[in-house]
Structure formats: structure tokens, C-alpha cells
Design a protein around this motif. Structure first.
Motif: not given
Length: 392
Positions: A164-186
Motif C-alpha cells: 500500500x505504501x509504495x502504490x502509485x510509485x511513491x517512496x516509503x520507509x519502514x520505522x523498525x523498533x528493534x528491540x521493540x518498545x513496549x513489548x520487549x520483543x527481540x
């Protein structure tokens, strides 16, 4: 790797060093946002003294009057050494780094490098609330790809968000939370490799907030995103801020993978004027000479995790918690208590304990609270006591 998951460093547990009377003398946000009868376990400040190496670096600088502008690559060199020993990251290249004021301002600058106004930024709620605030403030669109029921990345959902984010040729980014806040998932190496594959397929640029990376407990390994196959086109933000309680000493590092070095080279020169020189000195000292203190902290946090699990089982059995392997934050599912979408409000009003409401964390946050475990066992116990009393 030299990470010591059991804390046999010889250092005392820093979480047991300060009593409540001394903590209430602090003037930071955690201790001034609420009246004195409120027990604060919300914002990400730790109830610890500073690591001795940090104290020495700061006092030496102040004694010398060394309070000017930051210079040099000492911070990056210290992080490279720490990352190599702690995570086995041999590909860290000091030449592909830049000092930035802090992680979130660094995130903003990285997103500006790889997206434009109106472009999408994918996030995984429930997630750190400033992700929504900063992305919206810089005129980008937030696209949610919620975590799965197991609080891990849901790749079907993530792929659809990328599509969905790149539909129409748009640029997009993914802001990855690693490790994850608030779950503490690694996130595992396999999961991160899948992220890199999908990002490559859809042309989505990955910006990884890895501020909690030093705060992994037990036998779980943190894997830097830039170190996984296909991750070299990403950008990372790292800092000693969370692990050594240095939020008031502003500094962080932006790190580029081999394929994103040209992007980082476009970072405006004036961004480097924002970090604090004292912050850079403190973070450098923490990473170089503060690992024994960190190991003692991690052992103390592990004890607090076990304590909280025991207290919840005994006093609040309807509160569900899946302990993560990182951070000092507990993401508590309070939906079975019948307190509505914002149980933090009830715990504050009736129990005089301040927790983070789950609502600002986005989809999946209603009915949850975030509790800060980076305090003494006595305060953890008192917090659960107050939460229990709030239900009566």
C-alpha cells in the motif's frame, strides 16, 4: 561475544542503590510530572546512580571546563568496540556514522533522507508513541502494520503495508523498533532477514531504532539490522541513552549500511551541532568502560521481571503479561479487569501509581499499561500493592 547474562561482574545491583526518599530529590520529568504521593513507574528513566565510568568522564570534563562543542569519532569508535564484543558485529564501519542530537531526531533526519512530504512510514503498533508524533510532524503518513497476537512481526500484514505504501510509485520507509518498545520483543536474525527481503522487493527503506539494543537479558541475542543479509541498505540509530540512563545528556549515532552510505553523506552538516559535548563524552565512557555496570543492571532487571511475574500471579492474576527479552518495560494486558480502554487512569486516580496508558501506542494499546521495571524491588512491590488496592 562477551555479554554476561548472569551479572557475575562483581558490580552491585544499581537498582538497589537508591531509596525512595533520595529519588524524590530528583527534578527530572519522572519525579516532577505528578504529586509526591504518586509512585512513578512510567517514563523511561531508571532509578539508578550513574555508572562510575560516566561519572568520571563528566566530572573530569567539568573540572577542565571542557564544555564546548563535540568533535571527533570517539563515540562511534566506542560503539564499534561494544558492538563487536557484545553482538559479534564485525562490519561496523566508523566512516559510515554521524553524531545526531538523539535517536528520535536522528530518525527524523534519516526519514528526510529517504522519503518526501506525504510519503508513508510503516510502523508496528503497539509501538513507542513518538513514532506517530514525529512522523506526523514532519508531514509523512503513518501506515500501521500491527504486531501479531504473539507480539511478533506479522509478515503478511507487513507485506500488505509495504504494498500500500509504495502504490502509485511513491517512496516509503519502514520505522523498525528493534528491540521493540513496549513489548520487549527481540527480533530474530530470521525475522530481520525477512524484513530485509520484503523491503528490497518493494523498495521500502528501513530505518531502525535500536536504542534498546544493549538491554537484552538472558540468553537471547540482539541482532543489528544492518548485519543481516540484505540489511545493508538500511539506516540505524543507536545510543547509550537508555541502557545507562543518559536521557539528559543528549547524543546518538546514525549508522549507514554499505548500500546507504551515500544517503547518510547527504545529512546536513548542521545536524551535528545538536548533540551535547558532555553527552558524547558520557556515552563514549559508558560504551568503553561501563559494561560491568551494565551486566549488573541486566541481572537486576532479570530479578525484577521474575518478581513482577510472581506479584501479578499472586495479587493480580487477571493481568496478563508476556515478558519480553529486552528493555526494562512491562507491557501489561489489563483488559480482563474491566477498567475500560485506559486502565492507567484508574491506577493513577485510585492507586496513586503512574503508568503509561496503552492508548498512545496505537492499535493494540487499548486496555494495556506500560510499567517501568528499572527501579528497586521494593518499589515494584509497592506499585503492585497500589494497583491491587485500586481495584477494591
Amino acid at each position: 561475544m562477551t555479554r554476561n547474562p548472569h551479572g557475575s561482574s562483581g558490580e552491585p545491583n544499581p537498582l538497589r542503590a537508591l531509596d525512595l526518599d533520595r529519588l524524590r530529590r530528583r527534578t527530572s520529568m519522572k519525579w516532577r510530572a505528578h504529586p509526591e504521593d504518586v509512585l512513578p513507574l512510567w517514563v523511561a528513566e531508571m532509578d539508578v546512580p550513574l555508572a562510575p565510568s560516566v561519572v568520571r568522564a563528566l566530572t573530569d570534563a567539568v573540572a577542565l571546563g571542557d564544555t564546548g562543542y563535540p568533535a571527533g569519532t570517539g563515540y562511534a569508535e566506542a560503539l564499534a568496540g561494544f558492538a563487536g564484543k557484545r553482538w559479534g558485529w564485525s562490519g561496523f564501519d566508523v566512516r559510515r556514522t554521524a553524531v545526531v542530537p538523539d535517536v528520535m531526531l536522528g530518525v527524523v533526519e534519516m526519514l528526510r533522507l529517504v522519503t518526501g512530504p506525504g510519503d508513508a512510514v510503516v510502523v508496528n503498533p503497539p509501538v513507542y508513541p513518538p513514532f506517530f508524533q514525529f512522523v506526523g510532524h514532519m508531514d509523512r503518513r503513518v501506515v500501521e502494520a500491527p504486531l501479531g497476537p504473539d507480539l511478533r512481526l506479522d509478515f503478511d500484514v507487513l507485506e500488505e503495508a509495504f504494498r500500500q505504501s509504495v502504490a502509485g510509485g511513491r517512496r516509503a520507509a519502514y520505522l523498525l523498533c528493534s528491540p521493540h518498545n513496549p513489548t520487549g520483543t527481540v527480533h530474530t536474525a530470521e525475522e530481520l532477514s525477512t524484513v530485509a527481503r520484503l523491503a528490497g522487493e518493494y523498495g521500502v527503506r528501513v530505518v531502525a531504532d535500536e536504542i534498546h539494543a544493549p538491554l537484552v537479558v538472558g540468553d537471547t541475542d540482539f541482532v543489528p539490522y544492518l548485519d543481516v543479509p540484505g540489511g545493508g541498505g538500511g539506516l540505524s540509530l543507536m545510543s547509550a541513552s537508555k541502557a545507562w540512563n543518559l536521557a539528559g545528556l543528549k547524543a546518538a549515532l546514525a549508522i549507514a549500511g554499505p548500500e546507504s552510505a551515500a544517503d547518510l553523506a547527504l545529512l546536513p552538516e548542521e545536524v551535528g551541532h545538536g548533540p551535547s559535548h558532555l553527552g558524547v563524552l558520557a556515552h563514549t565512557a559508558a560504551l568503553r568502560d561501563g559494561t560491568a555496570w551494565l551486566d549488573a543492571l541486566l541481572a537486576g532487571l532479570d530479578e525484577n521481571r521474575r518478581l513482577l511475574a510472581e506479584l501479578l500471579a499472586e495479587h493480580l492474576p487477571d493481568v496478563r503479561w508476556r515478558p519480553g527479552d529486552a528493555t526494562y518495560l512491562a507491557w501489561l494486558d489489563c483488559r480482563a479487569l474491566g477498567l475500560g480502554d485506559d486502565p492507567a487512569d484508574v491506577f493513577l486516580r485510585r492507586g496513586r501509581v503512574a503508568l503509561n496508558s496503552g492508548l498512545p501506542f496505537g492499535t493494540g494499546g487499548a486496555g494495556y499499561v506500560r510499567l517501568n521495571l528499572a527501579t528497586s524491588p521494593e518499589i515494584v512491590t509497592e506499585a503492585v500493592t497500589r494497583m491491587t488496592a485500586a481495584l477494591k
